[in-house]
Design an enzyme around this catalytic site. Structure first.
Site, PDB file in Angstrom:
ATOM      1  N   LYS A  62     -29.033 -15.471  33.456  1.00 45.14           N
ATOM      2  CA  LYS A  62     -27.809 -15.430  32.629  1.00 45.14           C
ATOM      3  C   LYS A  62     -28.142 -15.079  31.179  1.00 45.14           C
ATOM      4  O   LYS A  62     -27.351 -14.411  30.504  1.00 45.14           O
ATOM      5  CB  LYS A  62     -27.065 -16.768  32.700  1.00 45.14           C
ATOM      6  CG  LYS A  62     -26.444 -17.068  34.060  1.00 45.14           C
ATOM      7  CD  LYS A  62     -25.489 -15.985  34.534  1.00 45.14           C
ATOM      8  CE  LYS A  62     -24.682 -16.418  35.744  1.00 45.14           C
ATOM      9  NZ  LYS A  62     -23.970 -15.276  36.368  1.00 45.14           N
ATOM     10  N   TYR A 110     -30.534 -25.366  37.672  1.00 44.48           N
ATOM     11  CA  TYR A 110     -30.015 -24.020  37.374  1.00 44.48           C
ATOM     12  C   TYR A 110     -31.198 -23.040  37.236  1.00 44.48           C
ATOM     13  O   TYR A 110     -31.109 -21.881  37.622  1.00 44.48           O
ATOM     14  CB  TYR A 110     -29.132 -24.048  36.123  1.00 44.48           C
ATOM     15  CG  TYR A 110     -28.120 -22.922  36.111  1.00 44.48           C
ATOM     16  CD1 TYR A 110     -27.161 -22.805  37.119  1.00 44.48           C
ATOM     17  CD2 TYR A 110     -28.140 -21.958  35.114  1.00 44.48           C
ATOM     18  CE1 TYR A 110     -26.253 -21.761  37.119  1.00 44.48           C
ATOM     19  CE2 TYR A 110     -27.226 -20.910  35.111  1.00 44.48           C
ATOM     20  CZ  TYR A 110     -26.289 -20.823  36.115  1.00 44.48           C
ATOM     21  OH  TYR A 110     -25.393 -19.787  36.115  1.00 44.48           O
TER      22      TYR A 110
HETATM   23  P1  NAD Z   1     -18.907 -16.693  44.457  1.00 44.11           P
HETATM   24  O1  NAD Z   1     -19.925 -17.156  45.431  1.00 44.11           O
HETATM   25  O2  NAD Z   1     -17.512 -16.680  44.875  1.00 44.11           O
HETATM   26  O3  NAD Z   1     -19.291 -15.264  43.871  1.00 44.11           O
HETATM   27  C1  NAD Z   1     -20.606 -14.790  43.803  1.00 44.11           C
HETATM   28  C2  NAD Z   1     -20.550 -13.380  44.314  1.00 44.11           C
HETATM   29  O4  NAD Z   1     -21.816 -12.743  44.173  1.00 44.11           O
HETATM   30  C3  NAD Z   1     -20.173 -13.315  45.809  1.00 44.11           C
HETATM   31  O5  NAD Z   1     -19.034 -12.502  45.971  1.00 44.11           O
HETATM   32  C4  NAD Z   1     -21.374 -12.657  46.447  1.00 44.11           C
HETATM   33  O6  NAD Z   1     -21.037 -11.814  47.528  1.00 44.11           O
HETATM   34  C5  NAD Z   1     -21.894 -11.842  45.262  1.00 44.11           C
HETATM   35  N1  NAD Z   1     -23.248 -11.373  45.476  1.00 44.11           N
HETATM   36  C6  NAD Z   1     -24.398 -12.090  45.611  1.00 44.11           C
HETATM   37  N2  NAD Z   1     -25.419 -11.257  45.889  1.00 44.11           N
HETATM   38  C7  NAD Z   1     -24.900  -9.995  45.940  1.00 44.11           C
HETATM   39  C8  NAD Z   1     -25.434  -8.712  46.203  1.00 44.11           C
HETATM   40  N3  NAD Z   1     -26.730  -8.533  46.474  1.00 44.11           N
HETATM   41  N4  NAD Z   1     -24.595  -7.650  46.168  1.00 44.11           N
HETATM   42  C9  NAD Z   1     -23.288  -7.800  45.909  1.00 44.11           C
HETATM   43  N5  NAD Z   1     -22.714  -8.988  45.643  1.00 44.11           N
HETATM   44  C10 NAD Z   1     -23.520 -10.064  45.672  1.00 44.11           C
HETATM   45  O7  NAD Z   1     -19.107 -17.661  43.187  1.00 44.11           O
HETATM   46  P2  NAD Z   1     -18.525 -17.593  41.706  1.00 44.11           P
HETATM   47  O8  NAD Z   1     -18.786 -18.933  41.149  1.00 44.11           O
HETATM   48  O9  NAD Z   1     -17.159 -17.038  41.689  1.00 44.11           O
HETATM   49  O10 NAD Z   1     -19.535 -16.602  40.995  1.00 44.11           O
HETATM   50  C11 NAD Z   1     -19.119 -15.443  40.290  1.00 44.11           C
HETATM   51  C12 NAD Z   1     -19.858 -15.324  38.991  1.00 44.11           C
HETATM   52  O11 NAD Z   1     -19.453 -16.379  38.134  1.00 44.11           O
HETATM   53  C13 NAD Z   1     -21.377 -15.466  39.126  1.00 44.11           C
HETATM   54  O12 NAD Z   1     -21.994 -14.584  38.217  1.00 44.11           O
HETATM   55  C14 NAD Z   1     -21.602 -16.893  38.703  1.00 44.11           C
HETATM   56  O13 NAD Z   1     -22.912 -17.099  38.223  1.00 44.11           O
HETATM   57  C15 NAD Z   1     -20.582 -16.989  37.592  1.00 44.11           C
HETATM   58  N6  NAD Z   1     -20.250 -18.342  37.151  1.00 44.11           N
HETATM   59  C16 NAD Z   1     -19.879 -19.291  38.048  1.00 44.11           C
HETATM   60  C17 NAD Z   1     -19.589 -20.562  37.610  1.00 44.11           C
HETATM   61  C18 NAD Z   1     -19.205 -21.649  38.562  1.00 44.11           C
HETATM   62  O14 NAD Z   1     -19.305 -22.826  38.211  1.00 44.11           O
HETATM   63  N7  NAD Z   1     -18.748 -21.335  39.749  1.00 44.11           N
HETATM   64  C19 NAD Z   1     -19.650 -20.870  36.229  1.00 44.11           C
HETATM   65  C20 NAD Z   1     -20.012 -19.874  35.347  1.00 44.11           C
HETATM   66  C21 NAD Z   1     -20.316 -18.605  35.814  1.00 44.11           C
END
Ligand code: NAD
Length: 257
Positions: free
Chosen positions: A164, A157
């Protein structure tokens, strides 16, 4: 059930149907919200197709969160179309694959800057754009998405954990700044879910396996659970909560071993 009738919301971070931001879009749109969805370059088609499944159909706009011009254009359009904004969902995060593979010690200056810019600074930039439009509505609610890797070490990570931690701290500072304007800022710390972003984390399946084994609920979470918690925080029901990180992780974080 939250009611979002006549509420306008901006959702940043939908890439595909697995995105946590998409679950939030569904939860709020199904409760009546008028949405603006943004996409990052290559996801235009996917996001357009998903938007077409919602009623009313959201406006779909490009927004790379590293571009101040694109952020400004999104808020100009919202002002033109709606005159104000009630909520903002921030679900954008990125770290280069080489930065989150192997040892943290080899984090590069560029990789660090990029991860913190996309994943943490963007919350500040987007909230700054939202603030005048929310003020016009007498207040608003902002929700971002974080992970326990801010606080504890998870394999691969790395710099995303640092991003984060910065994001969660930004939530508290923004909440303190904007509270007097009745704008609330919170984070949901989601348990691991297999999304596009998660696919970039080496050994993600083993993290998921440990959570399923150890979490009090003995399972991983579903994206709809993040959607429902976000709807609560974004709605009138969450009106007393700001500056908080709400855990939606099947209880995993309480376990010592
Ligand atoms: P995801 O890949 O569906 O979403 C990530 C998003 O970030 C995408 O839509 C991507 O286009 C966007 N992104 C990246 N760079 C960008 C930029 N320069 N401009 C605009 N958008 C940009 O994955 P997710 O898991 O739904 O992630 C969403 C959030 O949730 C993130 O912050 C991630 O860290 C967080 N999160 C995810 C998890 C998990 O296990 N999936 C757990 C906790 C938190």
């Amino acid at each position: 059930m939250a009611d979002f009738t006549d509420k306008v919301g901006l959702i940043v971070g939908v890439a595909n149907h697995r995105s946590l931001a998409w679950a939030i879009a569904q939860a709020t749109a199904n409760a009546g919200a008028k949405l603006i969805l943004t996409y990052q370059g290559r996801f235009e088609e996917h996001v357009g197709e998903l938007a077409a499944t919602l009623d009313p159909k959201p406006t779909v706009l490009p927004c790379d969160v590293t571009s101040d011009e694109q952020i400004a254009a999104v808020f100009e359009r919202i002002e033109q179309d709606h005159g104000g904004l009630d909520f903002l969902v921030h679900g954008a995060a990125f770290a280069a694959r080489e930065e989150i593979t192997g040892g943290f010690l080899k984090t590069t200056r560029e990789g660090f800057k990029q991860a913190l810019d996309v994943s943490a600074y963007s919350l500040i930039a987007l909230t700054r754009g939202a603030q005048p439009l929310m003020a016009k509505r007498g207040g608003g609610s902002v929700v971002t998405l974080t992970f326990l890797g801010s606080d504890r070490v998870f394999p691969n990570y790395n710099v995303m954990g640092v991003a984060k931690a910065a994001l969660e701290s930004s939530v508290r500072y923004l909440a303190a700044d904007l509270g007097p304007e009745n704008i609330r800022v919170n984070a949901i710390s989601a348990g691991p879910v297999k999304t596009l972003a998660a696919a970039g984390i080496g050994g993600f399946s083993s993290i998921l396996g440990v959570v399923r084994e150890k979490a009090p609920l003995r399972r991983a979470i579903e994206t709809s659970e993040v959607g429902d918690t976000a709807a609560f925080l974004l709605s009138h029901a969450g009106r007393g909560i700001t500056g908080e990180v709400i855990m939606v992780d099947a209880g995993y974080h309480i376990i010592g071993m």
